[in-house]
Design a protein around this motif. Structure first.
Motif, PDB file in Angstrom:
ATOM      1  N   SER A   1       2.190  -6.448  10.221  1.00  0.00           N
ATOM      2  CA  SER A   1       3.358  -6.345   9.336  1.00  0.00           C
ATOM      3  C   SER A   1       2.973  -6.310   7.857  1.00  0.00           C
ATOM      4  N   GLY A   2       1.711  -6.659   7.546  1.00  0.00           N
ATOM      5  CA  GLY A   2       1.306  -6.716   6.147  1.00  0.00           C
ATOM      6  C   GLY A   2       1.744  -7.986   5.444  1.00  0.00           C
ATOM      7  N   GLN A   3       2.438  -8.883   6.184  1.00  0.00           N
ATOM      8  CA  GLN A   3       2.866 -10.173   5.618  1.00  0.00           C
ATOM      9  C   GLN A   3       1.827 -11.211   6.032  1.00  0.00           C
ATOM     10  N   ARG A   4       1.157 -11.814   5.056  1.00  0.00           N
ATOM     11  CA  ARG A   4      -0.035 -12.616   5.348  1.00  0.00           C
ATOM     12  C   ARG A   4       0.251 -13.815   6.248  1.00  0.00           C
ATOM     13  N   ILE A   5       1.329 -14.540   5.972  1.00  0.00           N
ATOM     14  CA  ILE A   5       1.604 -15.733   6.783  1.00  0.00           C
ATOM     15  C   ILE A   5       1.909 -15.350   8.227  1.00  0.00           C
ATOM     16  N   ILE A   6       2.492 -14.157   8.419  1.00  0.00           N
ATOM     17  CA  ILE A   6       2.819 -13.708   9.782  1.00  0.00           C
ATOM     18  C   ILE A   6       1.555 -13.218  10.490  1.00  0.00           C
ATOM     19  N   ASP A   7       0.855 -12.260   9.899  1.00  0.00           N
ATOM     20  CA  ASP A   7      -0.294 -11.642  10.576  1.00  0.00           C
ATOM     21  C   ASP A   7      -1.442 -12.612  10.805  1.00  0.00           C
ATOM     22  N   THR A   8      -1.665 -13.524   9.846  1.00  0.00           N
ATOM     23  CA  THR A   8      -2.815 -14.428   9.975  1.00  0.00           C
ATOM     24  C   THR A   8      -2.491 -15.636  10.847  1.00  0.00           C
ATOM     25  N   PHE A   9      -1.361 -16.294  10.569  1.00  0.00           N
ATOM     26  CA  PHE A   9      -1.093 -17.567  11.234  1.00  0.00           C
ATOM     27  C   PHE A   9      -0.132 -17.467  12.417  1.00  0.00           C
ATOM     28  N   PHE A  10       0.890 -16.614  12.317  1.00  0.00           N
ATOM     29  CA  PHE A  10       1.914 -16.567  13.373  1.00  0.00           C
ATOM     30  C   PHE A  10       2.193 -15.121  13.776  1.00  0.00           C
ATOM     31  N   PRO A  11       1.184 -14.442  14.345  1.00  0.00           N
ATOM     32  CA  PRO A  11       1.350 -13.012  14.640  1.00  0.00           C
ATOM     33  C   PRO A  11       2.270 -12.759  15.831  1.00  0.00           C
ATOM     34  N   ILE A  12       2.845 -11.565  15.837  1.00  0.00           N
ATOM     35  CA  ILE A  12       3.614 -11.098  16.995  1.00  0.00           C
ATOM     36  C   ILE A  12       2.906  -9.852  17.523  1.00  0.00           C
ATOM     37  N   VAL A  13       2.999  -9.636  18.823  1.00  0.00           N
ATOM     38  CA  VAL A  13       2.300  -8.495  19.431  1.00  0.00           C
ATOM     39  C   VAL A  13       3.259  -7.326  19.621  1.00  0.00           C
ATOM     40  N   LYS A  14       2.678  -6.140  19.829  1.00  0.00           N
ATOM     41  CA  LYS A  14       3.499  -4.980  20.171  1.00  0.00           C
ATOM     42  C   LYS A  14       3.997  -5.173  21.603  1.00  0.00           C
ATOM     43  N   GLY A  15       5.290  -5.378  21.737  1.00  0.00           N
ATOM     44  CA  GLY A  15       5.866  -5.699  23.036  1.00  0.00           C
ATOM     45  C   GLY A  15       6.237  -7.159  23.142  1.00  0.00           C
ATOM     46  N   GLY A  16       6.158  -7.895  22.032  1.00  0.00           N
ATOM     47  CA  GLY A  16       6.467  -9.325  22.036  1.00  0.00           C
ATOM     48  C   GLY A  16       7.885  -9.603  21.571  1.00  0.00           C
ATOM     49  N   THR A  17       8.218 -10.893  21.542  1.00  0.00           N
ATOM     50  CA  THR A  17       9.545 -11.332  21.091  1.00  0.00           C
ATOM     51  C   THR A  17       9.373 -12.402  20.028  1.00  0.00           C
ATOM     52  N   GLY A  18      10.184 -12.314  18.980  1.00  0.00           N
ATOM     53  CA  GLY A  18      10.100 -13.280  17.887  1.00  0.00           C
ATOM     54  C   GLY A  18      11.474 -13.718  17.441  1.00  0.00           C
TER      55      GLY A  18
ATOM     56  N   PHE B   1      -2.335 -17.293  -1.151  1.00  0.00           N
ATOM     57  CA  PHE B   1      -2.444 -16.574   0.125  1.00  0.00           C
ATOM     58  C   PHE B   1      -1.084 -16.484   0.824  1.00  0.00           C
ATOM     59  N   LEU B   2      -0.419 -17.624   1.029  1.00  0.00           N
ATOM     60  CA  LEU B   2       0.839 -17.628   1.779  1.00  0.00           C
ATOM     61  C   LEU B   2       2.003 -17.064   0.957  1.00  0.00           C
ATOM     62  N   HIS B   3       2.002 -17.330  -0.332  1.00  0.00           N
ATOM     63  CA  HIS B   3       3.069 -16.789  -1.184  1.00  0.00           C
ATOM     64  C   HIS B   3       2.844 -15.288  -1.377  1.00  0.00           C
ATOM     65  N   GLN B   4       3.905 -14.500  -1.174  1.00  0.00           N
ATOM     66  CA  GLN B   4       3.755 -13.043  -1.244  1.00  0.00           C
ATOM     67  C   GLN B   4       5.008 -12.439  -1.871  1.00  0.00           C
ATOM     68  N   ASN B   5       4.822 -11.548  -2.815  1.00  0.00           N
ATOM     69  CA  ASN B   5       5.936 -10.941  -3.539  1.00  0.00           C
ATOM     70  C   ASN B   5       6.330  -9.622  -2.885  1.00  0.00           C
TER      71      ASN B   5
ATOM     72  N   ILE C   1       1.631  -3.861  -5.046  1.00  0.00           N
ATOM     73  CA  ILE C   1       0.359  -4.181  -4.370  1.00  0.00           C
ATOM     74  C   ILE C   1       0.545  -5.334  -3.389  1.00  0.00           C
ATOM     75  N   ASP C   2       1.262  -6.388  -3.828  1.00  0.00           N
ATOM     76  CA  ASP C   2       1.342  -7.614  -3.032  1.00  0.00           C
ATOM     77  C   ASP C   2       2.279  -7.488  -1.839  1.00  0.00           C
ATOM     78  N   THR C   3       3.156  -6.485  -1.832  1.00  0.00           N
ATOM     79  CA  THR C   3       4.151  -6.390  -0.763  1.00  0.00           C
ATOM     80  C   THR C   3       3.513  -6.178   0.612  1.00  0.00           C
ATOM     81  N   TYR C   4       2.315  -5.555   0.651  1.00  0.00           N
ATOM     82  CA  TYR C   4       1.642  -5.282   1.931  1.00  0.00           C
ATOM     83  C   TYR C   4       0.159  -5.616   1.812  1.00  0.00           C
ATOM     84  N   THR C   5      -0.354  -6.349   2.808  1.00  0.00           N
ATOM     85  CA  THR C   5      -1.778  -6.691   2.841  1.00  0.00           C
ATOM     86  C   THR C   5      -2.337  -6.334   4.217  1.00  0.00           C
TER      87      THR C   5
END
Length: 598
Positions: A225-242, A514-518, A523-527
């Motif tokens: 998703s490009g959102q650091r807190i999601i992709d690094t710490f709490f990722p969702i998979v393709k075919g998952g539920t959140g 790292f966790l805070h994202q604008n 630039i910061d919107t996607y990582t």
């Protein structure tokens, strides 16, 4: 549709209409209510009495008015023309309604879900004499510049192609004929019986019935998703539920918008289910202007929007959720990766509660119906990574992310709890973080993802071999920070050792840099995953080297005043095209800290 009256209204209670004389009616059959032909759906049958959920405003209706049976279930039209569309909850295109009714939606409007007159260029991928079975792709249409629409053999039809055309056709024109040969052992004459099916580019499908698949698979690829807190710490998979629960103002809608814009999916289906009109207006105004980050084309070319606002008839909220997921399943069956955002499922649950109360059913917890859990589960269970019907190894995925709006942020209320039972990712939004302007306001101490282990091999291959280890270490430090802050509040920071003070300094960097994202910074919107890996690696490298220096007698204040600290604080602004700068920063961290030690 029949024009003969099959029943008579005996009671009108908001969106619920009760009619008698409905002996021929079936459960979930679509009916037309009154001479205005309002769309309704039968949700309860008792003898010859039917309870009807009406998807339009019922004011002015009264006993004695007619009800017309249609003999059909509530269905959606599937075919070219879905993408770029903006629908209401029962798949009526808002643009077409506006042409008929003007700025305000009037009652009884019947507009087809797809343009019946537009011609599409059909290109066959199978030929005359080819054997086909349900789900096989027989041709393609370039629906938008981003997405090729696959025309599939309808479910339940298999046989041999006796004719297939090429050229420009409407969705109702016959583009192929499939001869289905019956095998009957009674006589040789009967065994030669065959049935010819005319295949068009349009299919219809009942929204409450999941589309069939060969089998479900275990998903292992993250939905980046490009959102650091999601992709690094709490990722969702393709075919998952959140699930994204949070109080008003904590940023649920922004999180879902960011996922819709940046998620690594081919198709986005966004359902505004009972949301405030101004929030839905923002979506309708903003999405057509957004550019797809991968191609630079308009994002709407791979997006379907379903707009159902809080002032629309309450019963239509349920239809909007099922309409959205049926459209998503259709694209999944073509082999696409689909992401569906529902904002918010609490409004759907409120609609269930209202209808249940008007039906005088026995209420469950907090007045919600006793079947709230099973309805929620049946919706989320339609997500998944699947082997699609038809030949070949075509795989498709449907990821479902639902926002929940618990009153006052109370996560113990029934909708949140029932959602948590069936979803595997929980992004708990925190009003305190939102008040401090920390966005995304996902609380790292109570959120979780049950997909971490299944995606670790992917992260090691595509980001860095030690990414999972870095993630686990960073989370331990954040948990340690929560304990140390309690001590600081009681006796002050001077009671902590220098190593413990270093933990607080490192976690401050993790939180703020790292966790805070604008979401509104270019630039910061996607990582990317690679950049997330390097950002975390540099922060933790500084922590390790500083910890060693403290053991060798270097004061903490000397370490925190090093020039490299400012660079680490700004590393989120490093462009995706300049990731080699992290290598230089890695060397600078080691040089500056070792220089202090000497």
């Amino acid at each position: 549709m029949t024009n003969q009256s099959n029943g008579i209204i005996t009671k009108v209670s908001g969106p619920l209409v009760v009619a008698e004389g409905m002996n021929k009616a079936k459960m979930f059959e679509v009916v037309r209510v009154s001479e205005k032909k309002l769309i309704g759906e039968i949700i309860e049958l008792k003898g010859d009495k039917a309870s009807i959920q009406v998807y339009e405003d019922t004011s002015g209706l009264g006993p004695g008015e007619p009800v017309y049976l249609t003999g059909e279930l509530l269905k959606v039209e599937l075919g070219p023309g879905l993408l770029t569309s903006i629908y209401d909850g029962i798949q009526r295109p808002l643009a077409e309604i506006a042409k008929v009714a003007g700025e305000y939606i009037t009652r009884g409007i019947d507009v087809p879900g797809l343009d019946q007159t537009k011609k599409w260029n059909f290109r066959p991928v199978m030929g005359k004499g080819d054997k086909v079975k349900s789900g096989d792709i027989i041709g393609e249409v370039a629906e938008t510049s981003l997405i090729t629409h696959k025309i599939m053999a309808p479910f339940g039809i298999s046989g041999e192609i006796s004719e297939i055309k090429s050229g420009n056709f409407t969705i109702n024109d016959t583009v192929a004929q499939i001869v289905e040969t019956g095998q009957c052992p009674v006589s040789s004459a009967e065994s030669k019986k065959s049935k010819t099916h005319n295949i068009t580019m349009k299919q219809v499908w009942p929204i409450r019935q999941p589309r069939p698949v060969k089998r479900k698979l275990v998903p292992t690829e993250p939905l980046v998703s490009g959102q650091r807190i999601i992709d690094t710490f709490f990722p969702i998979v393709k075919g998952g539920t959140g699930c994204v629960p949070g109080p008003f103002g904590s940023g649920k809608t922004v999180v879902q918008h960011q996922l819709a814009k940046w998620a690594d999916a081919d198709i986005i289906v966004f359902i505004g289910c009972g949301e405030r009109g101004n929030e839905m207006t923002d979506v309708l105004m903003e999405f057509p202007e957004l550019k797809d980050p991968a191609s630079g084309k308009p994002l709407m070319e791979r997006t379907i929007l379903i707009a159902n606002t809080s002032n629309m008839p309450v019963a239509a909220r349920e239809a909007s959720v099922y309409t959205g997921i049926t459209l998503a399943e259709y694209f999944r069956d073509m082999g696409y990766k689909v992401a569906l955002m529902a904002d918010s499922t609490s409004r759907w649950a409120e609609a269930l509660r209202e209808m249940s109360g008007r039906l005088e059913e026995m209420p469950g917890e907090e007045g919600y119906p006793a079947y709230l859990g099973s309805r929620t589960a049946s919706f989320y269970e339609r997500a998944g990574l699947v082997k699609c019907l038809g030949g070949g190894d075509r795989e498709g995925s449907l990821t479902v992310i639902g926002a929940v709006s618990p009153p006052g942020g109370d996560l113990s209320e029934p909708v949140t709890q029932n959602t948590l039972r069936v979803t595997k990712v929980f992004w708990g939004l925190d009003s305190q973080l939102a008040y401090r302007r920390h966005f995304p306001a996902i609380n790292w101490l109570n959120s979780y993802s049950l997909y971490l282990e299944s995606i670790d091999p992917y992260l090691k291959e595509h980001a860095g071999t030690d990414f999972p280890a870095l993630r686990d270490e960073a989370m331990k430090l954040l948990q340690q920070e929560a304990k140390l802050e309690e001590i600081v509040r009681l006796v002050g920071i001077d009671a902590l050792s220098e190593k413990e003070q270093l933990v607080l300094d490192t976690t401050k960097t993790i939180r703020e840099d790292f966790l805070h994202q604008n979401a509104f910074d270019d630039i910061d919107t996607y990582t990317s995953l690679k950049k997330q890996y390097w950002m975390l690696k540099i922060i933790l490298l500084f922590h390790h080297k500083a910890s060693e220096a403290i053991e060798n007698g270097v004061p903490l204040k000397d370490l925190t005043s090093l020039p490299i600290k400012n660079k680490i604080a700004r590393n989120k602004m490093i462009s995706e095209n300049a990731l080699e700068e992290f290598k230089k920063m890695e060397e600078e961290v080691v040089e500056e800290i070792e220089g202090l030690g000497k």
